[in-house]
Design a protein around this motif. Structure first.
Motif, PDB file in Angstrom:
ATOM      1  N   PHE A  38       9.507 -50.005 -17.866  1.00  0.00           N
ATOM      2  CA  PHE A  38       9.211 -51.079 -16.918  1.00  0.00           C
ATOM      3  C   PHE A  38       8.312 -50.568 -15.791  1.00  0.00           C
ATOM      4  N   VAL A  39       8.508 -49.327 -15.404  1.00  0.00           N
ATOM      5  CA  VAL A  39       7.676 -48.707 -14.370  1.00  0.00           C
ATOM      6  C   VAL A  39       6.287 -48.420 -14.921  1.00  0.00           C
ATOM      7  N   VAL A  40       6.246 -47.798 -16.085  1.00  0.00           N
ATOM      8  CA  VAL A  40       4.970 -47.398 -16.687  1.00  0.00           C
ATOM      9  C   VAL A  40       4.056 -48.599 -16.879  1.00  0.00           C
ATOM     10  N   GLN A  41       4.627 -49.751 -17.231  1.00  0.00           N
ATOM     11  CA  GLN A  41       3.810 -50.951 -17.426  1.00  0.00           C
ATOM     12  C   GLN A  41       2.967 -51.287 -16.197  1.00  0.00           C
ATOM     13  N   HIS A  42       3.485 -50.980 -15.026  1.00  0.00           N
ATOM     14  CA  HIS A  42       2.754 -51.289 -13.793  1.00  0.00           C
ATOM     15  C   HIS A  42       1.759 -50.193 -13.412  1.00  0.00           C
ATOM     16  N   LEU A  43       1.775 -49.104 -14.154  1.00  0.00           N
ATOM     17  CA  LEU A  43       0.849 -48.006 -13.872  1.00  0.00           C
ATOM     18  C   LEU A  43      -0.294 -47.956 -14.876  1.00  0.00           C
ATOM     19  N   ILE A  44      -0.249 -48.776 -15.892  1.00  0.00           N
ATOM     20  CA  ILE A  44      -1.301 -48.761 -16.915  1.00  0.00           C
ATOM     21  C   ILE A  44      -2.637 -49.174 -16.320  1.00  0.00           C
ATOM     22  N   ARG A  96      -0.404 -36.949 -19.731  1.00  0.00           N
ATOM     23  CA  ARG A  96       0.847 -37.017 -20.509  1.00  0.00           C
ATOM     24  C   ARG A  96       1.417 -38.435 -20.471  1.00  0.00           C
ATOM     25  N   GLY A  97       1.316 -39.098 -19.335  1.00  0.00           N
ATOM     26  CA  GLY A  97       1.773 -40.482 -19.214  1.00  0.00           C
ATOM     27  C   GLY A  97       0.974 -41.421 -20.096  1.00  0.00           C
ATOM     28  N   ARG A  98      -0.327 -41.210 -20.165  1.00  0.00           N
ATOM     29  CA  ARG A  98      -1.183 -42.036 -21.039  1.00  0.00           C
ATOM     30  C   ARG A  98      -0.836 -41.792 -22.509  1.00  0.00           C
ATOM     31  N   ARG A  99      -0.516 -40.538 -22.857  1.00  0.00           N
ATOM     32  CA  ARG A  99      -0.091 -40.243 -24.238  1.00  0.00           C
ATOM     33  C   ARG A  99       1.218 -40.957 -24.563  1.00  0.00           C
ATOM     34  N   LEU A 100       2.121 -41.001 -23.580  1.00  0.00           N
ATOM     35  CA  LEU A 100       3.371 -41.731 -23.770  1.00  0.00           C
ATOM     36  C   LEU A 100       3.095 -43.200 -24.103  1.00  0.00           C
ATOM     37  N   VAL A 101       2.188 -43.808 -23.368  1.00  0.00           N
ATOM     38  CA  VAL A 101       1.829 -45.205 -23.612  1.00  0.00           C
ATOM     39  C   VAL A 101       1.258 -45.357 -25.022  1.00  0.00           C
ATOM     40  N   ARG A 105       3.045 -47.424 -28.070  1.00  0.00           N
ATOM     41  CA  ARG A 105       2.366 -48.560 -28.707  1.00  0.00           C
ATOM     42  C   ARG A 105       2.253 -48.357 -30.213  1.00  0.00           C
ATOM     43  N   ARG A 106       1.959 -47.127 -30.632  1.00  0.00           N
ATOM     44  CA  ARG A 106       1.841 -46.832 -32.069  1.00  0.00           C
ATOM     45  C   ARG A 106       3.186 -47.038 -32.761  1.00  0.00           C
ATOM     46  N   ILE A 107       4.249 -46.527 -32.181  1.00  0.00           N
ATOM     47  CA  ILE A 107       5.579 -46.671 -32.769  1.00  0.00           C
ATOM     48  C   ILE A 107       5.981 -48.137 -32.818  1.00  0.00           C
ATOM     49  N   ARG A 108       5.656 -48.887 -31.779  1.00  0.00           N
ATOM     50  CA  ARG A 108       5.976 -50.321 -31.755  1.00  0.00           C
ATOM     51  C   ARG A 108       5.204 -51.072 -32.837  1.00  0.00           C
ATOM     52  N   ARG A 109       3.942 -50.697 -33.057  1.00  0.00           N
ATOM     53  CA  ARG A 109       3.161 -51.333 -34.138  1.00  0.00           C
ATOM     54  C   ARG A 109       3.797 -51.042 -35.490  1.00  0.00           C
TER      55      ARG A 109
END
Length: 145
Positions: A38-44, A96-101, A105-109
């Protein structure tokens, strides 16, 4: 299974989130929790201050600060000076945060393939029927208690 739709949607979503989290941990994103998403979504696309992040999440500044501190310790977020006022600190995703995103996303797909289009359409209709679509689109969904 004789389970009402709301409960079934919740249980399926929780199970999917658990599976995504396990996979993220397996590929090296140890320590990440669902609430961090939820936090990361606001940092994208932004670099909020702690206060701004608290407002976006609908939590106190202290709660937002705690989440950011956890993500900083894990190496996903850095606090950087504001471009205009160097006294102000902003939260920014690290590489590292961008890699997490990207990994999330890949796992969700991959998971979407198993869920099927019909299930996804049904859940979107449920979200529309319950008035939740606008909150999702504005990233105003907060973690539940």
């Amino acid at each position: 299974m004789d389970i009402d739709l709301a409960t079934l949607a919740y249980l399926a979503g929780s199970s999917a989130n658990d599976a995504i989290l396990r996979r993220l941990h397996e590929i090296g994103h140890d320590g990440v929790r669902v609430s961090h998403g939820f936090v990361v979504q606001h940092l994208i696309e932004g670099e909020p201050t702690v206060s701004e992040l608290g407002d976006l999440l609908g939590v106190t500044q202290q709660a937002a600060s705690k989440q950011l501190l956890e993500l900083e310790r894990l190496g996903y977020v850095a606090r950087v000076p504001d471009r205009v006022d160097s006294r102000v600190r902003r939260a920014r995703l690290t590489d590292r945060g961008r890699r997490l995103v990207e990994d999330s996303r890949r796992i969700r797909r991959e998971l979407d393939v198993h869920g099927g289009d019909a299930a996804k359409r049904a859940l979107i209709r449920l979200l529309d029927a319950t008035g939740g679509t606008e909150k999702v689109l504005k990233r105003q969904v907060a973690p539940s208690d």
